[in-house]
Design a protein around this motif. Structure first.
Motif, short mmCIF file in Angstrom:
data_model
loop_
_atom_site.label_atom_id
_atom_site.label_comp_id
_atom_site.label_asym_id
_atom_site.label_seq_id
_atom_site.Cartn_x
_atom_site.Cartn_y
_atom_site.Cartn_z
N ASN A 197 1.77 15.99 -15.71
CA ASN A 197 1.61 14.55 -15.54
C ASN A 197 2.89 13.84 -15.93
O ASN A 197 3.57 14.24 -16.87
CB ASN A 197 0.46 14.04 -16.40
N ASP B 271 4.45 15.82 -19.03
CA ASP B 271 3.77 16.54 -20.10
C ASP B 271 3.53 17.98 -19.67
O ASP B 271 3.89 18.38 -18.56
CB ASP B 271 2.49 15.81 -20.52
N GLY C 160 0.95 19.42 -18.73
CA GLY C 160 0.03 19.55 -17.61
C GLY C 160 0.61 19.07 -16.28
O GLY C 160 -0.08 19.07 -15.27
N ASP D 34 -1.51 10.39 -14.07
CA ASP D 34 -2.26 11.62 -13.79
C ASP D 34 -1.87 12.17 -12.42
O ASP D 34 -2.10 11.53 -11.40
CB ASP D 34 -3.76 11.30 -13.82
#
Length: 116
Positions: free
Chosen positions: A24, A20, A22, A42
């Protein structure tokens, strides 16, 4: 340290399909009752989760990875908090994405014309 994205105990049950915005890892679950669903790993927790999976911390998982079923292992990962289950399959996600993309295309075509 080996990235959890490709950790042997995890990729038996879920494999990376992308990241993603971010950083992750987005994974598709390959086995068990969650098969086909998407999950997010995460990246901020993945290092600690590797230690947890390999038994290097005091945290205890319900079932050791070498004895776990796909469902048991993944549910331990969900409970640990490093892996988040999305209640959608990859096929359904892509179908929704294409439907939204098609609606956007039609709106732009109506507003700006077909050949601009």
């Amino acid at each position: 340290m080996q990235s959890l994205f490709y950790h042997n105990d995890l990729v038996k049950y879920a494999y990376p399909i992308g990241k993603d915005l971010g950083g992750n890892c987005i994974m598709q679950i390959a086995q068990g009752k969650y098969r086909g669903k998407l999950a997010m790993l995460d990246h901020e927790v993945s290092g600690a989760m590797v230690d947890w999976i390999e038994g290097k911390t005091e945290d205890v998982y319900q079932i050791p990875p070498e004895k776990a079923t796909a469902d048991g292992f993944l549910e331990d990962c969900f409970e640990y908090g490093g892996l988040t289950l999305y209640d959608i399959t990859l096929d359904d996600f892509l179908a929704e994405l294409f439907k939204k993309n098609e609606a956007t295309y039609e709106t732009l075509k109506e507003k700006y014309g077909k050949n601009r």
